[in-house]
Design a protein around this motif. Structure first.
Motif, PDB file in Angstrom:
ATOM      1  N   MET A   1     -49.134   1.095 -16.889  1.00 27.59           N
ATOM      2  CA  MET A   1     -49.935   0.826 -15.600  1.00 27.59           C
ATOM      3  C   MET A   1     -51.505   0.687 -15.102  1.00 27.59           C
ATOM      4  SD  MET A   1     -46.880  -0.306 -14.136  1.00 27.59           S
ATOM      5  CE  MET A   1     -47.028  -0.616 -13.133  1.00 27.59           C
ATOM      6  N   ALA A   2     -52.199   1.670 -15.823  1.00 25.83           N
ATOM      7  CA  ALA A   2     -52.811   1.599 -15.612  1.00 25.83           C
ATOM      8  C   ALA A   2     -54.143   0.601 -16.651  1.00 25.83           C
ATOM      9  CB  ALA A   2     -53.803   2.942 -16.245  1.00 25.83           C
ATOM     10  N   ALA A   3     -53.695   0.223 -17.711  1.00 27.93           N
ATOM     11  CA  ALA A   3     -53.907  -1.002 -19.150  1.00 27.93           C
ATOM     12  C   ALA A   3     -53.810  -2.259 -18.289  1.00 27.93           C
ATOM     13  CB  ALA A   3     -53.497   0.410 -19.930  1.00 27.93           C
ATOM     14  N   ILE A   4     -52.564  -2.466 -17.934  1.00 27.26           N
ATOM     15  CA  ILE A   4     -52.075  -4.003 -17.727  1.00 27.26           C
ATOM     16  C   ILE A   4     -52.270  -4.021 -16.116  1.00 27.26           C
ATOM     17  CG2 ILE A   4     -49.544  -2.974 -16.307  1.00 27.26           C
ATOM     18  CD1 ILE A   4     -49.441  -5.839 -19.636  1.00 27.26           C
ATOM     19  N   MET A   5     -52.351  -3.526 -15.063  1.00 28.61           N
ATOM     20  CA  MET A   5     -52.359  -4.650 -14.448  1.00 28.61           C
ATOM     21  C   MET A   5     -54.154  -5.013 -14.000  1.00 28.61           C
ATOM     22  SD  MET A   5     -50.277  -4.052 -12.344  1.00 28.61           S
ATOM     23  CE  MET A   5     -50.729  -4.301 -10.708  1.00 28.61           C
ATOM     24  N   PRO A   6     -55.420  -4.729 -14.500  1.00 27.82           N
ATOM     25  CA  PRO A   6     -56.300  -5.601 -14.578  1.00 27.82           C
ATOM     26  C   PRO A   6     -56.128  -6.531 -15.990  1.00 27.82           C
ATOM     27  CG  PRO A   6     -56.809  -2.703 -15.616  1.00 27.82           C
ATOM     28  CD  PRO A   6     -55.209  -3.269 -15.240  1.00 27.82           C
ATOM     29  N   LYS A   7     -55.308  -6.953 -16.284  1.00 22.15           N
ATOM     30  CA  LYS A   7     -55.193  -8.031 -17.472  1.00 22.15           C
ATOM     31  C   LYS A   7     -54.248  -9.091 -16.408  1.00 22.15           C
ATOM     32  CE  LYS A   7     -55.133  -5.101 -21.986  1.00 22.15           C
ATOM     33  NZ  LYS A   7     -54.604  -5.107 -23.156  1.00 22.15           N
ATOM     34  N   THR A   8     -53.060  -8.550 -15.709  1.00 18.50           N
ATOM     35  CA  THR A   8     -52.712  -9.005 -15.081  1.00 18.50           C
ATOM     36  C   THR A   8     -52.694  -9.993 -13.309  1.00 18.50           C
ATOM     37  OG1 THR A   8     -51.018  -7.180 -14.075  1.00 18.50           O
ATOM     38  CG2 THR A   8     -50.577  -8.817 -16.391  1.00 18.50           C
ATOM     39  N   LYS A   9     -54.388  -9.214 -13.117  1.00 15.65           N
ATOM     40  CA  LYS A   9     -54.384  -9.304 -11.387  1.00 15.65           C
ATOM     41  C   LYS A   9     -54.181 -10.336 -11.367  1.00 15.65           C
ATOM     42  CE  LYS A   9     -57.098  -6.652  -9.877  1.00 15.65           C
ATOM     43  NZ  LYS A   9     -58.588  -5.252  -9.805  1.00 15.65           N
ATOM     44  N   GLY A  10     -53.850 -10.806 -10.230  1.00 17.27           N
ATOM     45  CA  GLY A  10     -53.624 -11.782  -9.014  1.00 17.27           C
ATOM     46  C   GLY A  10     -52.381 -13.091  -9.413  1.00 17.27           C
ATOM     47  N   ARG A  11     -52.228 -12.401 -11.421  1.00 19.92           N
ATOM     48  CA  ARG A  11     -50.808 -13.216 -11.820  1.00 19.92           C
ATOM     49  C   ARG A  11     -49.313 -12.877 -12.462  1.00 19.92           C
ATOM     50  NH1 ARG A  11     -54.009 -13.190 -17.441  1.00 19.92           N
ATOM     51  NH2 ARG A  11     -52.037 -14.784 -17.763  1.00 19.92           N
ATOM     52  N   ALA A  12     -49.919 -11.934 -11.446  1.00 21.31           N
ATOM     53  CA  ALA A  12     -47.750 -11.035 -11.671  1.00 21.31           C
ATOM     54  C   ALA A  12     -48.133 -10.421 -10.585  1.00 21.31           C
ATOM     55  CB  ALA A  12     -47.888 -10.431 -13.071  1.00 21.31           C
ATOM     56  N   ASP A  13     -46.810 -10.007 -10.288  1.00 25.31           N
ATOM     57  CA  ASP A  13     -46.492  -8.409  -9.025  1.00 25.31           C
ATOM     58  C   ASP A  13     -46.050  -7.810 -10.086  1.00 25.31           C
ATOM     59  OD1 ASP A  13     -45.169  -7.626  -6.861  1.00 25.31           O
ATOM     60  OD2 ASP A  13     -43.337  -8.023  -7.387  1.00 25.31           O
ATOM     61  N   GLY A  14     -46.561  -6.840  -9.333  1.00 22.49           N
ATOM     62  CA  GLY A  14     -46.725  -5.416  -9.801  1.00 22.49           C
ATOM     63  C   GLY A  14     -45.112  -4.970 -10.103  1.00 22.49           C
ATOM     64  N   LYS A  15     -44.448  -4.684  -8.861  1.00 20.91           N
ATOM     65  CA  LYS A  15     -43.073  -5.021  -9.151  1.00 20.91           C
ATOM     66  C   LYS A  15     -42.502  -5.434 -10.577  1.00 20.91           C
ATOM     67  CE  LYS A  15     -42.164  -4.187  -4.195  1.00 20.91           C
ATOM     68  NZ  LYS A  15     -40.794  -4.920  -3.153  1.00 20.91           N
ATOM     69  N   MET A  16     -42.498  -5.994 -10.598  1.00 18.13           N
ATOM     70  CA  MET A  16     -42.099  -7.242 -11.576  1.00 18.13           C
ATOM     71  C   MET A  16     -42.976  -6.577 -13.251  1.00 18.13           C
ATOM     72  SD  MET A  16     -40.128  -9.762 -13.328  1.00 18.13           S
ATOM     73  CE  MET A  16     -40.051 -11.300 -12.113  1.00 18.13           C
ATOM     74  N   ILE A  17     -43.921  -5.774 -13.147  1.00 11.78           N
ATOM     75  CA  ILE A  17     -44.454  -5.300 -14.543  1.00 11.78           C
ATOM     76  C   ILE A  17     -43.472  -4.144 -14.443  1.00 11.78           C
ATOM     77  CG2 ILE A  17     -46.717  -4.209 -14.834  1.00 11.78           C
ATOM     78  CD1 ILE A  17     -48.045  -6.758 -13.802  1.00 11.78           C
ATOM     79  N   ASN A  18     -44.519  -3.654 -12.851  1.00 11.25           N
ATOM     80  CA  ASN A  18     -43.377  -2.076 -13.287  1.00 11.25           C
ATOM     81  C   ASN A  18     -41.755  -2.099 -14.042  1.00 11.25           C
ATOM     82  OD1 ASN A  18     -41.622   0.512 -12.376  1.00 11.25           O
ATOM     83  ND2 ASN A  18     -43.471   0.362 -11.381  1.00 11.25           N
ATOM     84  N   LEU A  19     -40.734  -2.788 -13.684  1.00 10.03           N
ATOM     85  CA  LEU A  19     -39.318  -3.172 -14.058  1.00 10.03           C
ATOM     86  C   LEU A  19     -39.227  -3.099 -15.704  1.00 10.03           C
ATOM     87  CD1 LEU A  19     -37.551  -5.377 -10.918  1.00 10.03           C
ATOM     88  CD2 LEU A  19     -37.474  -3.592 -11.557  1.00 10.03           C
ATOM     89  N   ILE A  20     -39.914  -4.295 -15.575  1.00 12.63           N
ATOM     90  CA  ILE A  20     -39.710  -4.887 -16.986  1.00 12.63           C
ATOM     91  C   ILE A  20     -40.825  -3.153 -18.320  1.00 12.63           C
ATOM     92  CG2 ILE A  20     -40.962  -6.166 -18.866  1.00 12.63           C
ATOM     93  CD1 ILE A  20     -41.348  -8.526 -16.525  1.00 12.63           C
ATOM     94  N   ALA A  21     -42.051  -2.573 -17.790  1.00  7.05           N
ATOM     95  CA  ALA A  21     -42.313  -2.244 -18.520  1.00  7.05           C
ATOM     96  C   ALA A  21     -41.470  -0.331 -18.478  1.00  7.05           C
ATOM     97  CB  ALA A  21     -43.150  -1.414 -17.257  1.00  7.05           C
ATOM     98  N   LYS A  22     -40.765  -0.439 -17.291  1.00  2.94           N
ATOM     99  CA  LYS A  22     -39.318   0.826 -17.586  1.00  2.94           C
ATOM    100  C   LYS A  22     -38.271   0.864 -18.467  1.00  2.94           C
ATOM    101  CE  LYS A  22     -40.146   2.533 -12.593  1.00  2.94           C
ATOM    102  NZ  LYS A  22     -38.899   2.535 -10.899  1.00  2.94           N
ATOM    103  N   LYS A  23     -37.557  -0.916 -18.296  1.00  4.54           N
ATOM    104  CA  LYS A  23     -36.521  -1.222 -19.101  1.00  4.54           C
ATOM    105  C   LYS A  23     -37.034  -0.722 -20.897  1.00  4.54           C
ATOM    106  CE  LYS A  23     -36.731  -5.957 -19.735  1.00  4.54           C
ATOM    107  NZ  LYS A  23     -35.983  -7.301 -20.307  1.00  4.54           N
ATOM    108  N   TYR A  24     -38.893  -0.746 -21.336  1.00  2.00           N
ATOM    109  CA  TYR A  24     -39.195  -0.533 -23.315  1.00  2.00           C
ATOM    110  C   TYR A  24     -39.622   0.896 -23.135  1.00  2.00           C
ATOM    111  CZ  TYR A  24     -39.131  -5.060 -23.499  1.00  2.00           C
ATOM    112  OH  TYR A  24     -39.035  -7.197 -23.831  1.00  2.00           O
ATOM    113  N   LEU A  25     -39.763   1.120 -21.398  1.00  2.00           N
ATOM    114  CA  LEU A  25     -40.217   2.649 -21.464  1.00  2.00           C
ATOM    115  C   LEU A  25     -38.598   3.630 -21.462  1.00  2.00           C
ATOM    116  CD1 LEU A  25     -43.179   2.647 -20.119  1.00  2.00           C
ATOM    117  CD2 LEU A  25     -43.321   3.312 -22.323  1.00  2.00           C
ATOM    118  N   THR A  26     -37.797   3.678 -22.144  1.00  2.46           N
ATOM    119  CA  THR A  26     -36.486   4.642 -21.778  1.00  2.46           C
ATOM    120  C   THR A  26     -36.235   6.095 -22.706  1.00  2.46           C
ATOM    121  OG1 THR A  26     -35.152   3.123 -23.253  1.00  2.46           O
ATOM    122  CG2 THR A  26     -34.803   3.154 -20.559  1.00  2.46           C
TER     123      THR A  26
END
Length: 147
Positions: free
Chosen positions: A122-147
């Motif tokens: 999250m710390a690495a992706i948030m600056p890259k997506t600032k204002g262009r994606a919802d944090g909840k969406m990013i979190n859900l997708i990341a969880k999908k790949y980090l099981t």
């Protein structure tokens, strides 16, 4: 033209056109920008304004379920119109596929393998997506790949 100037011009045109929802939305956003500038004694650039715009969109999206429970369609329509107005000032939103690709890349970059690495991702992706994606969406997708 900076985003702050564009907001001012759009507010003026909304007043002339008697578009109450747009005028009020832009006015509240400008007030939020001025408040941050006063509190922090800074002058925000476009990136700072985008951050505030994203927060304003998030606020409205967060209260939408409450409005839907009330069954007041007029309020729901107004809220959706406000979100639409604010989205017009944000950079183009990333699609889910683009987001997934970015998250996969970041996961590989930081060497994440389990949920305990979620903070790094999250710390690495948030600056890259600032204002262009919802944090909840990013979190859900990341969880999908980090099981």
């Amino acid at each position: 033209m900076s985003l702050k100037d564009r907001l001012l011009e759009d507010m003026k045109s909304a007043m002339k056109e008697k578009d109450l929802i747009k005028k009020n939305t832009v006015q509240m956003t400008r007030a939020a920008i001025l408040q941050v500038e006063k509190d922090n004694k800074v002058t925000l650039d476009d990136e700072g304004v985008i951050e505030i715009l994203a927060k304003e969109v998030k606020k409205r999206k967060d209260v939408l379920p409450e409005y839907e429970k009330s069954g007041r369609q007029d309020l729901i329509d107004d809220l959706n119109r406000e979100v639409e107005v604010l989205m017009g000032y944000l950079p183009e939103q990333l699609s889910e596929e683009e987001l997934e690709q970015m998250i996969k890349t970041v996961i590989e970059e930081v060497g994440a393998s389990a949920m305990k690495d979620m903070g790094k991702v999250m710390a690495a992706i948030m600056p890259k997506t600032k204002g262009r994606a919802d944090g909840k969406m990013i979190n859900l997708i990341a969880k999908k790949y980090l099981t």
